[in-house]
Design a protein around this motif. Structure first.
Motif, PDB file in Angstrom:
ATOM      1  N   ASP A 296      50.823  32.334  23.264  1.00  0.00           N
ATOM      2  CA  ASP A 296      51.239  32.636  24.594  1.00  0.00           C
ATOM      3  C   ASP A 296      49.711  33.274  25.591  1.00  0.00           C
ATOM      4  O   ASP A 296      50.568  33.720  27.092  1.00  0.00           O
ATOM      5  N   SER A 297      48.320  33.521  25.190  1.00  0.00           N
ATOM      6  CA  SER A 297      48.029  34.767  26.311  1.00  0.00           C
ATOM      7  C   SER A 297      46.937  33.657  27.464  1.00  0.00           C
ATOM      8  O   SER A 297      47.109  32.204  27.019  1.00  0.00           O
ATOM      9  N   PRO A 298      47.553  34.617  28.178  1.00  0.00           N
ATOM     10  CA  PRO A 298      46.879  33.191  29.268  1.00  0.00           C
ATOM     11  C   PRO A 298      45.615  33.110  29.326  1.00  0.00           C
ATOM     12  O   PRO A 298      44.083  33.825  28.691  1.00  0.00           O
ATOM     13  N   CYS A 299      45.236  31.957  30.437  1.00  0.00           N
ATOM     14  CA  CYS A 299      43.488  31.241  30.355  1.00  0.00           C
ATOM     15  C   CYS A 299      43.150  31.090  31.593  1.00  0.00           C
ATOM     16  O   CYS A 299      42.143  31.450  31.832  1.00  0.00           O
ATOM     17  N   LEU A 300      44.127  31.169  32.311  1.00  0.00           N
ATOM     18  CA  LEU A 300      43.883  31.199  34.290  1.00  0.00           C
ATOM     19  C   LEU A 300      43.817  33.002  34.144  1.00  0.00           C
ATOM     20  O   LEU A 300      44.205  33.624  33.685  1.00  0.00           O
ATOM     21  N   TYR A 301      42.548  33.346  34.876  1.00  0.00           N
ATOM     22  CA  TYR A 301      42.528  34.808  35.882  1.00  0.00           C
ATOM     23  C   TYR A 301      43.831  34.209  36.919  1.00  0.00           C
ATOM     24  O   TYR A 301      43.991  34.201  37.578  1.00  0.00           O
ATOM     25  N   GLN A 302      45.018  35.874  36.215  1.00  0.00           N
ATOM     26  CA  GLN A 302      46.168  35.804  37.628  1.00  0.00           C
ATOM     27  C   GLN A 302      45.244  37.022  38.561  1.00  0.00           C
ATOM     28  O   GLN A 302      45.451  38.269  38.307  1.00  0.00           O
ATOM     29  N   PHE A 303      45.447  36.710  39.647  1.00  0.00           N
ATOM     30  CA  PHE A 303      45.606  37.431  40.928  1.00  0.00           C
ATOM     31  C   PHE A 303      45.794  38.796  41.379  1.00  0.00           C
ATOM     32  O   PHE A 303      47.191  38.471  40.757  1.00  0.00           O
ATOM     33  N   GLN A 304      45.721  39.820  41.225  1.00  0.00           N
ATOM     34  CA  GLN A 304      46.099  41.409  41.804  1.00  0.00           C
ATOM     35  C   GLN A 304      46.634  40.825  43.129  1.00  0.00           C
ATOM     36  O   GLN A 304      45.538  41.800  43.825  1.00  0.00           O
ATOM     37  N   PHE A 305      47.255  40.975  43.714  1.00  0.00           N
ATOM     38  CA  PHE A 305      48.019  40.518  44.645  1.00  0.00           C
ATOM     39  C   PHE A 305      47.939  41.244  46.085  1.00  0.00           C
ATOM     40  O   PHE A 305      47.561  41.234  46.763  1.00  0.00           O
ATOM     41  N   LEU A 306      48.243  42.258  44.859  1.00  0.00           N
ATOM     42  CA  LEU A 306      48.527  44.073  46.401  1.00  0.00           C
ATOM     43  C   LEU A 306      47.241  44.679  46.184  1.00  0.00           C
ATOM     44  O   LEU A 306      47.190  44.976  47.587  1.00  0.00           O
TER      45      LEU A 306
ATOM     46  N   LEU B 170      43.154  41.411  52.798  1.00  0.00           N
ATOM     47  CA  LEU B 170      43.306  41.400  53.129  1.00  0.00           C
ATOM     48  C   LEU B 170      43.884  42.454  55.127  1.00  0.00           C
ATOM     49  O   LEU B 170      43.819  41.444  56.002  1.00  0.00           O
ATOM     50  N   LEU B 171      44.445  42.700  54.679  1.00  0.00           N
ATOM     51  CA  LEU B 171      44.747  43.599  55.660  1.00  0.00           C
ATOM     52  C   LEU B 171      43.568  44.360  56.222  1.00  0.00           C
ATOM     53  O   LEU B 171      43.907  44.057  57.473  1.00  0.00           O
ATOM     54  N   ALA B 172      42.975  44.934  55.772  1.00  0.00           N
ATOM     55  CA  ALA B 172      41.662  45.033  56.425  1.00  0.00           C
ATOM     56  C   ALA B 172      40.799  44.432  57.197  1.00  0.00           C
ATOM     57  O   ALA B 172      40.603  44.815  57.869  1.00  0.00           O
ATOM     58  N   ASN B 173      40.934  43.148  56.309  1.00  0.00           N
ATOM     59  CA  ASN B 173      39.841  42.472  57.410  1.00  0.00           C
ATOM     60  C   ASN B 173      41.646  41.517  58.331  1.00  0.00           C
ATOM     61  O   ASN B 173      40.229  41.268  60.048  1.00  0.00           O
ATOM     62  N   LEU B 174      42.264  42.098  58.373  1.00  0.00           N
ATOM     63  CA  LEU B 174      42.921  41.376  59.501  1.00  0.00           C
ATOM     64  C   LEU B 174      42.567  42.428  60.784  1.00  0.00           C
ATOM     65  O   LEU B 174      42.439  41.712  61.576  1.00  0.00           O
TER      66      LEU B 174
ATOM     67  N   THR C 166      36.789  33.726  57.343  1.00  0.00           N
ATOM     68  CA  THR C 166      36.775  33.501  56.254  1.00  0.00           C
ATOM     69  C   THR C 166      37.282  34.512  54.837  1.00  0.00           C
ATOM     70  O   THR C 166      37.967  33.294  54.019  1.00  0.00           O
ATOM     71  N   GLY C 167      37.751  35.732  55.258  1.00  0.00           N
ATOM     72  CA  GLY C 167      38.683  36.346  54.616  1.00  0.00           C
ATOM     73  C   GLY C 167      39.775  35.173  54.303  1.00  0.00           C
ATOM     74  O   GLY C 167      40.799  36.044  53.005  1.00  0.00           O
ATOM     75  N   PHE C 168      40.466  34.783  55.213  1.00  0.00           N
ATOM     76  CA  PHE C 168      41.535  34.455  55.705  1.00  0.00           C
ATOM     77  C   PHE C 168      41.409  33.327  53.829  1.00  0.00           C
ATOM     78  O   PHE C 168      42.694  32.646  53.587  1.00  0.00           O
ATOM     79  N   PHE C 169      40.413  32.786  54.312  1.00  0.00           N
ATOM     80  CA  PHE C 169      40.933  31.659  53.567  1.00  0.00           C
ATOM     81  C   PHE C 169      40.060  31.625  52.029  1.00  0.00           C
ATOM     82  O   PHE C 169      40.485  30.472  51.433  1.00  0.00           O
ATOM     83  N   ALA C 170      39.420  32.522  51.367  1.00  0.00           N
ATOM     84  CA  ALA C 170      39.820  33.021  50.197  1.00  0.00           C
ATOM     85  C   ALA C 170      41.019  33.453  49.504  1.00  0.00           C
ATOM     86  O   ALA C 170      40.761  33.543  48.650  1.00  0.00           O
ATOM     87  N   TYR C 171      41.590  33.707  50.573  1.00  0.00           N
ATOM     88  CA  TYR C 171      42.296  34.524  49.898  1.00  0.00           C
ATOM     89  C   TYR C 171      43.809  34.225  49.308  1.00  0.00           C
ATOM     90  O   TYR C 171      43.964  34.207  48.431  1.00  0.00           O
ATOM     91  N   PRO C 172      44.175  32.900  49.268  1.00  0.00           N
ATOM     92  CA  PRO C 172      44.643  32.324  48.669  1.00  0.00           C
ATOM     93  C   PRO C 172      44.175  31.367  47.295  1.00  0.00           C
ATOM     94  O   PRO C 172      43.074  31.754  46.697  1.00  0.00           O
TER      95      PRO C 172
END
Length: 467
Positions: free
Chosen positions: A134-144, A150-154, A197-203
């Motif tokens: 059951d190991s993941p195959c997709l990279y899991q985002f580190q949302f923190l 994203l906050l610095a970009n804002l 562009t930093g907002f578009f690359a976040y999700p």
């Protein structure tokens, strides 16, 4: 080869008789028994393979009891008995017993079991075509981590908006006029586009976001650095012409006309890239074999990067030409630093992205992209606007007026009249386009010895302040 045939003693036969009407022939009728050993004949209960034609030995096909998450595999040499197969997990599923030597369910167990629901494979994680656990195959985002970026970009985006509003509010101040407010606003607009562009690359990535991100980033880059290079080019032209006391007329409208072909070329390249490339994304793997989606690099994107690099190289050359321009002459020193920053640090980050960014996943790529925004936008706008804001804060305009008149009119026997001043004010422009014009209005009887650099600086400051 041996052919088996029935003999008279192998069965019971009638006496010969004539078949009237049936065939009008003589014939004999009898019966014989045939014994066939079935022990060594295999029973194949797996589904019929569509690549092979049906035969008399396929009567048991499709009678296996493998669940839907598995596929039946026939075992040869088992003889005439049921359960001569194994149930292997299909693609996208894995065997639940990690320590089993044979990762498949026995067909004999399946046939003898009354409940086959317990014999099922488990689904793989999302993005896995095949797996063993059951190991993941997709990279899991580190949302923190991404949220802090994203906050610095804002905050950067908000800061650029404040600079834009400041430029509009103080556009009539001489310190803003010295840098051409329209080009300062274009630089802020380009900075806002790059920062967005930093907002578009976040999700989570998608083809629409990739296309939008490239359109916004490259358009913002050309607006920002195109305006900066255009201002640098005007400085170089005016300063070289001032050495020869020639009139140079380069108002903002004329400069915008020479600036527009760059935007047209960029839009054409982006349009061709958008319409010609059917697939905009590709799947890459990290060093830990985790998959993630990135924007596919194509020849047109590289062509756009070459255009942008050529633009910065032109800026470097213009900075070299105007390297001896006076310090108050359109903040040339800070513009030179901004161009060097864009080509040196920007190129360094692009090299890092291509060399190591893809191996560490989208979080590191997002970090590099945010650093790229800070290099191309924050540092550049800081170099251009901070000296202007400090001048506004210290109210340096009055001091510059006194310095300019002391420089241009400080000679003991210098004479002038209201007509000369009026002519000077008439030929001066917001951006000091007519450098040499003032030299023709100066009374030739002035008994003042100034160096060429001092005279050029004095002329430019007087023109600016009288405007």
């Amino acid at each position: 080869m041996v052919f088996l045939s029935a003999k008279l003693e192998d069965g019971h036969w009638t006496k010969p008789y004539f078949d009237c009407g049936g065939g009008n022939i003589w014939m004999v009728t009898g019966k014989a028994s045939v014994d066939i050993e079935l022990t060594n004949i295999d029973i194949n209960q797996c589904d019929l393979d569509t690549r092979h034609s049906y035969s008399d030995f396929d009567v048991f096909r499709g009678t296996h009891r493998c669940p839907s998450t598995t596929e039946c595999k026939f075992l040869k040499g088992q003889g005439f008995k049921r359960g001569a197969y194994e149930c292997f997990c299909t693609k996208g599923y894995y065997f639940p017993d990690m320590n089993a030597q044979v990762k498949a369910f026995s067909g004999l167990e399946m046939e003898n079991s009354s409940d086959t629901a317990q014999y099922k494979c488990l689904p793989c994680k999302e993005g896995c075509s095949k797996c063993v656990d059951d190991s993941p195959c997709l990279y899991q985002f580190q949302f923190l981590f991404r949220f802090l970026l994203l906050l610095a970009n804002l905050l950067t985006f908000i800061g650029i908006g404040v600079l834009f509003a400041t430029t509009v509010y103080f556009r009539d101040e001489s310190v803003m006029k010295a840098g051409s407010p329209i080009f300062l606003m274009l630089m802020c607009l380009g900075g806002l586009m790059i920062c967005s562009t930093g907002f578009f690359a976040y999700p989570q990535p998608s083809e629409f976001l990739f296309i939008t991100q490239h359109w916004v980033f490259h358009t913002g880059f050309c607006l920002m650095y195109g305006a900066l290079v255009a201002k640098t080019w005007r400085i170089a032209i005016i300063f070289r012409s001032a050495d020869k006391f020639k009139i140079v007329y380069l108002p903002d409208k004329e400069l915008l006309k020479r600036f527009s072909p760059l935007i047209f070329i960029l839009a054409l390249c982006l349009l061709i890239w958008t319409t010609s490339e059917k697939r905009k994304t590709q799947t890459l793997k990290t060093s830990n074999h985790l998959k993630y989606e990135v924007c596919m690099r194509s020849y047109w994107l590289y062509a756009i990067n070459c255009v942008e690099a050529f633009l910065l190289m032109i800026g470097v050359y213009m900075c070299y030409i105007g390297r001896k321009a006076p310090g108050h002459f359109n903040e040339s020193k800070y513009m030179t630093w901004a161009v060097y920053n864009g080509i040196l640090l920007g190129s360094f980050l692009l090299i890092l992205i291509h060399l190591i960014g893809n191996s560490y996943g989208p979080d590191i790529l997002y970090l590099f992209q945010c650093l790229q925004i800070q290099v191309f936008v924050t540092i550049t706008l800081t170099l251009i606007f901070i000296p202007k804001l400090l001048s506004l804060y210290r109210k340096d305009d009055l001091k510059m007026i006194n310095d300019s008149f002391n420089l241009a009119y400080g000679c003991k026997h210098m004479r002038t009249n209201s007509k000369d001043i009026t002519q000077t004010k008439a030929v001066a422009t917001q951006t000091h386009e007519n450098v040499g014009a003032y030299s023709k209005d100066v009374n030739p009887s002035y008994n003042c010895k100034l160096t060429k650099l001092e005279l050029t600086q004095g002329i430019q400051l007087v023109h600016k302040l009288w405007k």
